[in-house]
Design a protein around this motif. Structure first.
Motif, PDB file in Angstrom:
ATOM      1  N   ASP A 134       0.827  -1.204   0.000  1.00  0.00           N
ATOM      2  CA  ASP A 134       0.000   0.000   0.000  1.00  0.00           C
ATOM      3  C   ASP A 134       0.864   1.257   0.000  1.00  0.00           C
ATOM      4  O   ASP A 134       0.489   2.260  -0.605  1.00  0.00           O
ATOM      5  N   SER A 161       2.165   1.616  -3.566  1.00  0.00           N
ATOM      6  CA  SER A 161       1.079   2.088  -4.423  1.00  0.00           C
ATOM      7  C   SER A 161       0.812   3.565  -4.214  1.00  0.00           C
ATOM      8  O   SER A 161       0.626   4.320  -5.169  1.00  0.00           O
ATOM      9  N   ARG A 162       0.813   3.995  -2.969  1.00  0.00           N
ATOM     10  CA  ARG A 162       0.572   5.408  -2.662  1.00  0.00           C
ATOM     11  C   ARG A 162       1.687   6.279  -3.242  1.00  0.00           C
ATOM     12  O   ARG A 162       1.421   7.337  -3.817  1.00  0.00           O
ATOM     13  N   SER A 213       1.406   6.272  -7.095  1.00  0.00           N
ATOM     14  CA  SER A 213       0.239   7.070  -7.475  1.00  0.00           C
ATOM     15  C   SER A 213       0.557   8.558  -7.385  1.00  0.00           C
ATOM     16  O   SER A 213       0.195   9.335  -8.273  1.00  0.00           O
ATOM     17  N   ALA A 262       2.622   9.665 -10.282  1.00  0.00           N
ATOM     18  CA  ALA A 262       1.997   9.544 -11.602  1.00  0.00           C
ATOM     19  C   ALA A 262       1.583  10.886 -12.194  1.00  0.00           C
ATOM     20  O   ALA A 262       1.404  10.993 -13.402  1.00  0.00           O
ATOM     21  N   ASP A 263       1.467  11.907 -11.377  1.00  0.00           N
ATOM     22  CA  ASP A 263       1.008  13.206 -11.857  1.00  0.00           C
ATOM     23  C   ASP A 263       2.205  14.126 -12.156  1.00  0.00           C
ATOM     24  O   ASP A 263       3.078  14.304 -11.311  1.00  0.00           O
TER      25      ASP A 263
END
Length: 115
Positions: free
Chosen positions: A4, A7-8, A11, A14-15
């Protein structure tokens, strides 16, 4: 690194706006106003990006009077880099496996065209 957390972090990365904010912070601590300057975004939008980065533990936000200085926390980036490094080693092993056949092809004389 727990899945997790990974993933955080991924994520958050990703921007492109958040990556640009992290790049700015790699040069040192900055205020929210300084971080927002290069972007045509509203203050609430910048705040949302900073909250994502903070939840991913990629930045720390302090408080000095009315200022909210932000600083980079590189630990999650190191963890992502370590995770990716395992795959780089795999890719390099695969590429090394291609070296011998390529060397053989390069050592062969070119075919003559009898046409």
């Amino acid at each position: 690194m727990a899945a997790d957390t990974l993933s955080r972090t991924l994520s958050a990365l990703a921007d492109p706006t958040r990556r640009a904010i992290l790049a700015h912070l790699s040069q040192g601590t900055a205020t929210v106003k300084e971080l927002a300057a290069p972007f045509d975004l509203s203050p609430p939008s910048i705040s949302k990006h900073l909250k994502v980065l903070e939840r991913a533990e990629l930045i720390e936000r302090g408080r000095e009077a009315q200022w909210r200085p932000c600083s980079l926390r590189p630990e999650p980036l190191r963890e992502v880099a370590d995770w990716i490094e395992r795959f780089r080693e795999l890719w390099e092993a695969n590429f090394r496996g291609l070296d011998a056949p390529l060397d053989t092809l390069e050592a062969q004389p070119p075919e003559k065209d009898d046409g």
